[in-house]
Write a protein that holds these residues in place. Structure first.
Motif, short mmCIF file in Angstrom:
data_model
loop_
_atom_site.label_atom_id
_atom_site.label_comp_id
_atom_site.label_asym_id
_atom_site.label_seq_id
_atom_site.Cartn_x
_atom_site.Cartn_y
_atom_site.Cartn_z
N LYS B 264 0.79 -1.22 0.00
CA LYS B 264 0.00 0.00 0.00
C LYS B 264 0.83 1.28 0.00
CE LYS B 264 -3.31 -0.03 -0.60
NZ LYS B 264 -3.74 -0.06 -2.01
N TYR B 265 0.10 2.38 -0.23
CA TYR B 265 0.74 3.69 -0.40
C TYR B 265 1.69 4.03 0.72
CZ TYR B 265 -3.01 4.22 -3.77
OH TYR B 265 -3.87 4.04 -4.80
N GLU B 266 1.27 3.81 1.95
CA GLU B 266 2.12 4.24 3.06
C GLU B 266 3.41 3.42 3.09
OE1 GLU B 266 -0.76 6.18 6.35
OE2 GLU B 266 -1.53 4.44 5.30
N GLU B 267 3.30 2.12 2.75
CA GLU B 267 4.52 1.33 2.63
C GLU B 267 5.41 1.88 1.52
OE1 GLU B 267 2.06 -2.51 2.35
OE2 GLU B 267 4.01 -3.16 3.12
N VAL B 270 7.17 4.93 2.67
CA VAL B 270 8.29 4.57 3.56
C VAL B 270 9.49 4.14 2.70
CG1 VAL B 270 9.10 2.82 5.20
CG2 VAL B 270 6.90 3.95 5.58
#
Lengths: 572, 572
Positions: B264-267, B270
């Motif tokens: 996902k986007y947040e991964e 990061v």
């Protein structure tokens, strides 16, 4: 699973930093959140939003012109601190007061509320709006106790437009509250999300089941059913929302079909087709629907539908221009709608003018194709049996279907007065279009390449046919990627074309040359039993194919022999 | 898992229909694909792209002004047919010729290639470009044999910009080939995707492992390793691509960090933080990076990094305006960069002017807060022990940390000449900011509400203190959501505030009144042992809490008693 992180406790902060680096045209990183990187006029009401992380693009992805002024980010699924909210508000305030927007969760209510009190103590007019759209979390009578899910986007978009339009804080607050009062969401889940660093999902849904009304942090749902079809799910979502339509809601709605993380776009588009149709049947007009990922829950599987019943004022705000990482309205390149093209023009068949000799050649080819189709129809079972020993057994079917379509197209073209080249090209295209699969496409390439060696204005002669066979070989190997020895029809086509060319070059009559070429193809096709395929087949099939000839090579040899029946005995 | 579909064989077509309904500002549905719904000038080169479905936004999501003119969609992971490509080209052609772009897979090479031959037969100039960016699929010497993955986006964006700029077909083809020759991608996978209707993933990666170089349809990778940290993965991806930098590539790169579906986007953000830092260390300047989902593989878990080494011409094309469902360049609302706010201004503490009496009250409160911090520091272990019986045992720590911060802030404020109200407000904010958790925020609310009943210009008296206690109760219940009986500190605060008010109202001296209130709080706190919590605790904790008093109520009673030590004996 959430796999990518370094220190899991730094996940939210590092993700936010990465986001700010990529979307610097919209946001600037500040401690615990983001503020717009674009200028906003003094006196404008600031819309400051926020909540826990793990919900991207909520909330930092909504910051930009026409939408939010700043976003505060807590840790994963945790409210930001009071101080974080207060400090970001201090940065975002432009003298027009602040509307604080967030989903209705205890921690957020506490910290945003307390920050509002601090800011009021500093002389800033702050209003607080907890979005409460999730119909599963409390009864309709207790709308204000419901939790906030993807309705956040609708409420913030509308509030952001009102603020951008320069409306005073009282008005922005009124419009935002109206939007919230007219927004309903309902969601389902197929599986839980995994917190960064955790080994197991935070929660789970039994396999093959769907939880109805589950919260985006795994808060309990209201029911559980077997996973329905897309049409059934559309009915579940739409009907529940329509049963809660606000009084005097009217017939125009904004709609958001939101994926929670691992329920992907194409699934959402499939579901949207069913949702749109059901909304239309209910007499509702959907205004600027949004389908995508707007309020996620890490990699949770599931989705939700949000409807906001619009009046003129809300619709104006929903449609107003905005620009942000996730939502935009308005074009970046001005463009008019395109004229719609005449369908007949797209499909029209134009055959070039042909001479009498060319037309005669065309009729001849149509005759050959008809005979070939008869032979391959009769051979369908046998070719299927050969193919089944190493492949999926559909080769005979494909050859029969392709050659029948080719014969029909050749007949149509010949009757329309097309020359030899055009008749064979039409047959080639029809074969590729109707046979299906790789072998159909390969036959299409081969016959089309062949056709280009023939003319529409000249008689068919042995030289042109031989050149055509080589062109077919070249087209097939170039586009199909197979080489001799790969256990494909190339193993038969290659000796066929080379033999035909050699025989014609040394002066053999066409029929004799073709006979030699056909024999070479047949011999080579039988020898493919000794080969192992390199291309286009999975490994288990390669093993199974040992000792069996290739059906594609066999059918090519069979076709070569079929054509022989229709060739004249003499030269040329 | 892919869960949402009706007839699985109609998945791709239904998804495409849903997409067209949502993004009608960019596309119009035609059989087997989409064409731009916006007008394009006659004579413009048409960029027609396509491939199998299951890769959204590839390829229909790239259609719009400044990008592609049309997209052809095959079934899930299957090439579109030759006829589909040909017909969509016939619709998209504007007289300037066509560049056909697709990923380098056998089926696509075949069908797009054959369509190109048909179109040439119709007199249309067509060029063919198979994108071949995936370094894992063939050696550097065989660049043209590599498969196409997320590099599609870079090559198509650049080609689309050249076409939109009105360049002739020769030029558009040259620029597109240059972009492809300078584009490299490298990907990893954590898990396979599930075809619509299938019960099991198409392929899988062992748990805890990461496949390196796995194809987006499960084609074999080149290695498998334990799942690395984000920083380690950034090194794997960046270092491999840099080892394949094209000759004379220069120091400016376009970058695409692409999620395959369930990563996902947040991964990705990061990971991007680590990638950006590694690219910077290598001396590369990243131009307009894109991080998101651009070429997916249904719900596959994994990601890829793409770099395109830019020259001036490619950079101009990469940055040129475009508008489509997934990628855009250029603003929809014109906005200047914001001035960056003075950090000191954000953090500055301004205390209102205070009278001598108010300042004396402030010093008194600072003294009380210091004593309270001493008492709570000494009680840290005991409070932790009580909390551990039903909670997570961190209550003592939070109270000690919060009260210490409050004491320090109160001292600072008093020394700066702040009045009683401002000193207590500063203490409240510091407590909330430093204690952490809900109890810290609740203490912040309570003390801040209390502070508003005091003045900065008047002495502290019993009436104001009693009113403040009621204000604290009201603030805590309003923002915290707990009611008496919920087994929270409200169970002790409520009798404390009511008793204090009652005693003061009937004329008791402050110390006596506070003593009575403190006793009431202590008695009530002990009785919380009989209660079961309603809020803020998961069910197992609720069970465990039976028979144990609430640590929050106990610490409130303890604090009340501590303050008593510092109250004067007399009235007022």
């Amino acid at each position: 699973m959430t796999h990518l992180h370094d220190d899991p406790t730094a996940f939210a902060a590092t993700a936010l930093a990465g986001y700010c680096d990529v979307f610097r045209q919209f946001v600037r990183a500040v401690p615990d959140g983001v503020v717009r990187s674009t200028a906003t006029p003094d006196g404008k009401v600031a819309l400051v939003i926020g909540g826990g992380s793990g919900h991207y693009p909520a909330f930092a992805g909504y910051v930009g012109p026409g939408l939010a002024d700043a976003a505060v980010a807590g840790d994963v699924f945790a409210s930001p601190s009071t101080r974080a909210v207060r400090d970001i508000c201090a940065r975002a305030h432009r003298g027009g007061g602040i509307l604080l927007g967030f989903g209705n969760y205890a921690g957020d209510v506490l910290n945003f509320g307390l920050a509002a009190e601090r800011l009021r103590g500093e002389g800033i007019d702050v209003r607080v709006l907890a979005v409460s759209d999730d119909v599963a979390s409390a009864s309709a009578e207790e709308h204000e106790r419901r939790r906030g899910v993807a309705g956040d986007l609708a409420v913030f978009k509308i509030a952001g437009a009102a603020a951008e339009a320069g409306r005073p804080l009282d008005e922005v607050e009124r419009i935002a509250r109206l939007a919230n009062a007219r927004t309903r969401s309902f969601g389902v889940a197929f599986g839980g999300c995994t917190l960064p660093g955790a080994k197991q999902p935070l929660f789970s849904v039994p396999e093959g089941r769907m939880a109805i009304g589950l919260g985006i942090h795994g808060e309990p749902g209201i029911d559980e059913v077997p996973i329905p079809s897309a049409a059934e799910l559309a009915a579940i979502l739409v009907d529940r929302l329509l049963s809660e339509a606000p009084a005097h809601g009217g017939k125009r709605v904004a709609a958001i079909l939101n994926g929670l993380g691992s329920t992907k776009y194409e699934e959402l588009f499939v579901l949207w087709s069913a949702v749109a149709s059901r909304l239309a049947k209910a007499g509702l007009a959907v205004v600027a629907p949004e389908v995508g990922e707007f309020v996620t829950s890490l990699d949770m599987e599931g989705c939700s539908l949000t409807l906001t019943w619009l009046d003129d004022e809300l619709e104006t705000c929903w449609l107003a221009p905005c620009d942000s990482a996730v939502l935009r309205r308005g074009a970046t390149i001005a463009a008019e709608p395109a004229a719609i093209r005449d369908e007949a023009e797209v499909a029209a068949k134009h055959y070039p003018e042909a001479s009498a000799e060319g037309r005669a050649g065309g009729r001849c080819i149509a005759g050959v194709m008809a005979h070939l189709a008869d032979i391959l129809r009769d051979a369908e079972q046998e070719l299927g049996r050969i193919d089944a020993q190493a492949g999926d057994g559909d080769h005979g079917q494909g050859m029969a279907r392709g050659s029948a379509a080719a014969a029909a197209a050749a007949k149509e073209a010949a009757e329309a007065g097309a020359g030899a080249s055009s008749v064979l090209a039409a047959a080639a295209d029809a074969w590729a279009d109707r046979a299906g699969g790789t072998s159909g496409a390969i036959w299409g390439v081969g016959l089309r390449s062949w056709s280009q060696s023939l003319g529409d204005d000249a008689p068919i002669d042995a030289g042109r046919l031989a050149a055509g066979a080589l062109a077919a070989l070249s087209g097939v190997t170039r586009l199909g990627g197979a080489k001799p020895g790969d256990k494909t029809l190339v193993d038969a086509l290659e000796p066929f074309a080379r033999t035909l060319e050699a025989e014609v070059s040394k002066g053999s009559a066409l029929r004799a040359a073709w006979q030699a070429a056909s024999d070479a193809a047949t011999g080579a096709a039988k020898q493919t039993a000794d080969l192992v395929p390199r291309l286009g087949r999975a490994r288990p099939l390669a093993e199974r194919s040992k000792g069996h000839p290739d059906a594609g090579a066999i059918s090519l040899a069979m076709a070569a022999r079929a054509v022989l029946d229709r060739l004249p005995d003499g030269p040329g």
